[in-house]
Design a protein around this motif. Structure first.
Motif, PDB file in Angstrom:
ATOM      1  N   GLU A   1       0.825  -1.203   0.000  1.00  0.00           N
ATOM      2  CA  GLU A   1       0.000   0.000   0.000  1.00  0.00           C
ATOM      3  C   GLU A   1       0.862   1.257   0.000  1.00  0.00           C
ATOM      4  OE1 GLU A   1      -3.895   1.871   2.304  1.00  0.00           O
ATOM      5  OE2 GLU A   1      -2.962   0.044   3.069  1.00  0.00           O
ATOM      6  N   VAL A   2       1.881   1.281   0.826  1.00  0.00           N
ATOM      7  CA  VAL A   2       2.775   2.447   0.895  1.00  0.00           C
ATOM      8  C   VAL A   2       3.483   2.671  -0.439  1.00  0.00           C
ATOM      9  CG1 VAL A   2       4.882   3.351   1.974  1.00  0.00           C
ATOM     10  CG2 VAL A   2       3.096   2.316   3.391  1.00  0.00           C
ATOM     11  N   LYS A   3       3.885   1.567  -1.090  1.00  0.00           N
ATOM     12  CA  LYS A   3       4.581   1.672  -2.391  1.00  0.00           C
ATOM     13  C   LYS A   3       3.619   1.933  -3.543  1.00  0.00           C
ATOM     14  CE  LYS A   3       6.700  -2.300  -2.504  1.00  0.00           C
ATOM     15  NZ  LYS A   3       7.575  -3.407  -2.961  1.00  0.00           N
ATOM     16  N   ASP A   4       2.290   1.868  -3.276  1.00  0.00           N
ATOM     17  CA  ASP A   4       1.284   1.995  -4.331  1.00  0.00           C
ATOM     18  C   ASP A   4       1.509   0.939  -5.411  1.00  0.00           C
ATOM     19  OD1 ASP A   4      -0.967   2.983  -5.582  1.00  0.00           O
ATOM     20  OD2 ASP A   4       0.081   4.625  -6.580  1.00  0.00           O
ATOM     21  N   HIS A   5       1.758  -0.281  -4.967  1.00  0.00           N
ATOM     22  CA  HIS A   5       2.140  -1.374  -5.876  1.00  0.00           C
ATOM     23  C   HIS A   5       1.074  -1.647  -6.932  1.00  0.00           C
ATOM     24  CE1 HIS A   5       3.845  -5.204  -7.174  1.00  0.00           C
ATOM     25  NE2 HIS A   5       2.662  -5.768  -7.000  1.00  0.00           N
ATOM     26  N   PHE A   6      -0.197  -1.608  -6.541  1.00  0.00           N
ATOM     27  CA  PHE A   6      -1.268  -1.958  -7.479  1.00  0.00           C
ATOM     28  C   PHE A   6      -1.760  -0.766  -8.293  1.00  0.00           C
ATOM     29  CE2 PHE A   6      -1.522  -5.528  -4.499  1.00  0.00           C
ATOM     30  CZ  PHE A   6      -1.629  -6.590  -5.371  1.00  0.00           C
ATOM     31  N   LYS A   7      -1.205   0.418  -8.013  1.00  0.00           N
ATOM     32  CA  LYS A   7      -1.557   1.630  -8.773  1.00  0.00           C
ATOM     33  C   LYS A   7      -3.062   1.872  -8.788  1.00  0.00           C
ATOM     34  CE  LYS A   7       2.771   1.927  -9.842  1.00  0.00           C
ATOM     35  NZ  LYS A   7       3.618   2.801  -9.012  1.00  0.00           N
ATOM     36  N   HIS A   8      -3.668   1.726  -7.619  1.00  0.00           N
ATOM     37  CA  HIS A   8      -5.117   1.920  -7.528  1.00  0.00           C
ATOM     38  C   HIS A   8      -5.473   2.397  -6.131  1.00  0.00           C
ATOM     39  CE1 HIS A   8      -9.417   1.350  -7.891  1.00  0.00           C
ATOM     40  NE2 HIS A   8      -9.249   1.109  -9.178  1.00  0.00           N
ATOM     41  N   ASP A   9      -6.439   3.316  -6.053  1.00  0.00           N
ATOM     42  CA  ASP A   9      -6.774   3.877  -4.746  1.00  0.00           C
ATOM     43  C   ASP A   9      -7.457   2.886  -3.818  1.00  0.00           C
ATOM     44  OD1 ASP A   9      -9.266   3.755  -5.898  1.00  0.00           O
ATOM     45  OD2 ASP A   9      -9.818   5.833  -5.486  1.00  0.00           O
ATOM     46  N   LYS A  10      -7.853   1.715  -4.330  1.00  0.00           N
ATOM     47  CA  LYS A  10      -8.402   0.688  -3.449  1.00  0.00           C
ATOM     48  C   LYS A  10      -7.343   0.155  -2.495  1.00  0.00           C
ATOM     49  CE  LYS A  10     -12.290  -0.932  -6.240  1.00  0.00           C
ATOM     50  NZ  LYS A  10     -13.281  -0.399  -5.300  1.00  0.00           N
ATOM     51  N   LEU A  11      -6.078   0.280  -2.835  1.00  0.00           N
ATOM     52  CA  LEU A  11      -5.000  -0.135  -1.947  1.00  0.00           C
ATOM     53  C   LEU A  11      -3.925   0.946  -1.950  1.00  0.00           C
ATOM     54  CD1 LEU A  11      -4.372  -2.426  -0.045  1.00  0.00           C
ATOM     55  CD2 LEU A  11      -3.083  -3.557  -1.843  1.00  0.00           C
ATOM     56  N   ARG A  12      -4.365   2.114  -1.425  1.00  0.00           N
ATOM     57  CA  ARG A  12      -3.485   3.280  -1.386  1.00  0.00           C
ATOM     58  C   ARG A  12      -3.922   4.148  -0.198  1.00  0.00           C
ATOM     59  NH1 ARG A  12      -4.541   6.338  -6.379  1.00  0.00           N
ATOM     60  NH2 ARG A  12      -3.186   4.840  -7.419  1.00  0.00           N
ATOM     61  N   PRO A  13      -3.004   4.565   0.669  1.00  0.00           N
ATOM     62  CA  PRO A  13      -3.410   5.401   1.811  1.00  0.00           C
ATOM     63  C   PRO A  13      -3.852   6.784   1.347  1.00  0.00           C
ATOM     64  CG  PRO A  13      -1.016   5.199   1.732  1.00  0.00           C
ATOM     65  CD  PRO A  13      -1.557   4.284   0.668  1.00  0.00           C
ATOM     66  N   ALA A  14      -4.874   7.315   2.022  1.00  0.00           N
ATOM     67  CA  ALA A  14      -5.290   8.682   1.717  1.00  0.00           C
ATOM     68  C   ALA A  14      -4.303   9.683   2.306  1.00  0.00           C
ATOM     69  CB  ALA A  14      -6.688   8.939   2.268  1.00  0.00           C
ATOM     70  N   ASN A  15      -3.678   9.272   3.417  1.00  0.00           N
ATOM     71  CA  ASN A  15      -2.695  10.124   4.081  1.00  0.00           C
ATOM     72  C   ASN A  15      -1.622   9.220   4.688  1.00  0.00           C
ATOM     73  OD1 ASN A  15      -1.189  11.811   5.703  1.00  0.00           O
ATOM     74  ND2 ASN A  15      -2.934  12.698   6.796  1.00  0.00           N
ATOM     75  N   LEU A  16      -0.399   9.303   4.179  1.00  0.00           N
ATOM     76  CA  LEU A  16       0.683   8.426   4.635  1.00  0.00           C
ATOM     77  C   LEU A  16       0.948   8.548   6.133  1.00  0.00           C
ATOM     78  CD1 LEU A  16       3.250   8.764   1.713  1.00  0.00           C
ATOM     79  CD2 LEU A  16       2.216   6.628   2.505  1.00  0.00           C
ATOM     80  N   ASP A  17       0.603   9.696   6.724  1.00  0.00           N
ATOM     81  CA  ASP A  17       0.893   9.937   8.136  1.00  0.00           C
ATOM     82  C   ASP A  17      -0.250   9.539   9.067  1.00  0.00           C
ATOM     83  OD1 ASP A  17       3.413  11.033   7.515  1.00  0.00           O
ATOM     84  OD2 ASP A  17       2.468  12.962   7.030  1.00  0.00           O
ATOM     85  N   ASP A  18      -1.346   9.052   8.516  1.00  0.00           N
ATOM     86  CA  ASP A  18      -2.518   8.693   9.331  1.00  0.00           C
ATOM     87  C   ASP A  18      -2.904   7.251   9.060  1.00  0.00           C
ATOM     88  OD1 ASP A  18      -4.875   8.439  10.709  1.00  0.00           O
ATOM     89  OD2 ASP A  18      -5.882  10.136   9.765  1.00  0.00           O
ATOM     90  N   ILE A  19      -2.616   6.346   9.996  1.00  0.00           N
ATOM     91  CA  ILE A  19      -2.883   4.920   9.790  1.00  0.00           C
ATOM     92  C   ILE A  19      -4.366   4.650   9.577  1.00  0.00           C
ATOM     93  CG2 ILE A  19      -3.152   4.381  12.242  1.00  0.00           C
ATOM     94  CD1 ILE A  19      -1.481   2.170   9.534  1.00  0.00           C
ATOM     95  N   ASN A  20      -5.238   5.499  10.130  1.00  0.00           N
ATOM     96  CA  ASN A  20      -6.672   5.289   9.949  1.00  0.00           C
ATOM     97  C   ASN A  20      -7.156   5.626   8.542  1.00  0.00           C
ATOM     98  OD1 ASN A  20      -7.447   4.256  12.489  1.00  0.00           O
ATOM     99  ND2 ASN A  20      -7.381   6.310  13.385  1.00  0.00           N
ATOM    100  N   SER A  21      -6.267   6.208   7.722  1.00  0.00           N
ATOM    101  CA  SER A  21      -6.625   6.492   6.327  1.00  0.00           C
ATOM    102  C   SER A  21      -6.120   5.403   5.388  1.00  0.00           C
ATOM    103  CB  SER A  21      -6.049   7.845   5.893  1.00  0.00           C
ATOM    104  OG  SER A  21      -4.681   7.727   5.551  1.00  0.00           O
ATOM    105  N   TYR A  22      -5.433   4.402   5.950  1.00  0.00           N
ATOM    106  CA  TYR A  22      -4.932   3.291   5.147  1.00  0.00           C
ATOM    107  C   TYR A  22      -6.057   2.302   4.859  1.00  0.00           C
ATOM    108  CZ  TYR A  22       0.062   4.414   5.744  1.00  0.00           C
ATOM    109  OH  TYR A  22       1.287   5.002   5.699  1.00  0.00           O
ATOM    110  N   LYS A  23      -5.963   1.613   3.719  1.00  0.00           N
ATOM    111  CA  LYS A  23      -6.875   0.503   3.457  1.00  0.00           C
ATOM    112  C   LYS A  23      -6.614  -0.613   4.460  1.00  0.00           C
ATOM    113  CE  LYS A  23     -10.027  -1.517   0.859  1.00  0.00           C
ATOM    114  NZ  LYS A  23     -11.372  -0.936   0.687  1.00  0.00           N
ATOM    115  N   VAL A  24      -5.323  -0.920   4.678  1.00  0.00           N
ATOM    116  CA  VAL A  24      -4.931  -1.906   5.684  1.00  0.00           C
ATOM    117  C   VAL A  24      -4.725  -1.142   6.987  1.00  0.00           C
ATOM    118  CG1 VAL A  24      -3.326  -3.749   6.276  1.00  0.00           C
ATOM    119  CG2 VAL A  24      -3.775  -3.222   3.871  1.00  0.00           C
ATOM    120  N   ARG A  25      -5.748  -1.116   7.815  1.00  0.00           N
ATOM    121  CA  ARG A  25      -5.711  -0.311   9.034  1.00  0.00           C
ATOM    122  C   ARG A  25      -5.257  -1.194  10.206  1.00  0.00           C
ATOM    123  NH1 ARG A  25      -9.309   1.861  12.797  1.00  0.00           N
ATOM    124  NH2 ARG A  25     -10.822   0.256  12.235  1.00  0.00           N
ATOM    125  N   LYS A  26      -6.172  -1.641  11.045  1.00  0.00           N
ATOM    126  CA  LYS A  26      -5.802  -2.538  12.144  1.00  0.00           C
ATOM    127  C   LYS A  26      -5.829  -3.992  11.700  1.00  0.00           C
ATOM    128  CE  LYS A  26      -7.115   0.460  15.961  1.00  0.00           C
ATOM    129  NZ  LYS A  26      -7.911   0.619  17.206  1.00  0.00           N
TER     130      LYS A  26
END
Length: 289
Positions: free
Chosen positions: A232-257
């Protein structure tokens, strides 16, 4: 005429490039009714199976593991969480994933009535269920941190008619459908967290893939929370379905807890009691939550 043909060719290429580069543009185009209907009709035509879920039920996690399993089993090189785009014209089954209702993330009530669409009637279904309490909390962060379509406190969000009541309706509706058919595999998020290898093996057998234990183990490792967060951090899949909205906020990640029962860490006792009562009174007991 040559100039016109060249112009049309360049225009088509520009549109293709834009669609590849911009998820927002692609998604906005797909919301146009004629294009959306055509797109999903074509996906239905080539599909062998569907993955269906309420948002935030672990569908992306399953698709990441399936992506790796299909790559290894059928020697498919390119990673893609749109699985049917990866497998089209190969020997692998074409798997389409959807939230089987509209809209995915409602913010007003009433919302369109939920029903089991006719297009799912003759397709194999992998149906994902997750604890409604975890679903509400996870959707709260999707609404507020990723989609940014809602503002307010979590205690308020859980009482909105398009959150917990809608989740319960979805689960009851599809549970009833499972009693009528033998071609639906229920996959619970909590069981998959406990035994990802065993649950992925069930999926493999259900789809007729019958992947080896070695392939399944590698797919499970690829779908680990640590690796998915790296992807997700690397934007490997090049899609917002697996891309953080804000790198500094874990709650904005697709993979959260990515764990079962995390609602206990975010809801107070009063909110938990309210949700427990709603689930006890409205959710079909056989579902198991």
């Amino acid at each position: 005429q040559v100039k016109e043909s060249l112009y049309n060719l360049i225009k088509r290429q520009i549109i293709k490039m834009a669609l590849r580069k911009s998820d927002k543009l692609r998604e906005s185009i797909l919301t146009l009714p004629p294009i959306s209907k055509t797109y999903y009709f074509l996906a239905w035509l080539i599909s062998d199976a569907y993955i269906l879920s309420y948002p935030r039920s672990g569908r992306t996690w399953l698709k990441v593991m399936l992506n790796k399993m299909l790559s290894l089993k059928y020697n498919l090189k390119k990673d893609n969480i749109y699985l049917y785009r990866k497998t089209l014209f190969s020997k692998a089954p074409n798997i389409v994933s959807e939230h089987p209702f509209e809209p995915d993330y409602p913010t007003i009530y009433p919302y369109p009535k939920m029903k089991v669409g006719k297009k799912f009637k003759k397709k194999k279904i992998i149906l994902l269920f997750r604890d409604p309490r975890d679903l509400v909390v996870s959707n709260y962060h999707e609404y507020t941190k990723r989609k940014k379509i809602w503002q307010g406190e979590l205690s308020q969000f859980i009482k909105e008619p398009y959150t917990l009541p809608r989740i319960i309706k979805f689960m009851n509706l599809w549970h009833e459908e499972t009693k009528k058919r033998k071609d639906i595999l229920i996959l619970k998020y909590e069981r998959t967290k406990e035994d990802p290898f065993g649950e992925l093996k069930k999926v493999s057998e259900f789809l007729g893939i019958n992947a080896s234990d070695e392939i399944l183990k590698e797919a499970v490792e690829y779908g680990s929370i640590e690796n998915m967060r790296k992807l997700e951090v690397k934007d490997h899949f090049k899609h917002d379905k697996l891309r953080p909205a804000n790198l500094d906020d874990i709650n904005s990640y697709k993979v959260r807890k990515a764990k079962a029962g995390s609602y206990k860490e975010e809801l107070n006792e009063e909110d938990i009691a309210y949700m427990n009562q709603q689930i006890s009174e409205r959710l079909v007991k056989e579902i198991g939550y």
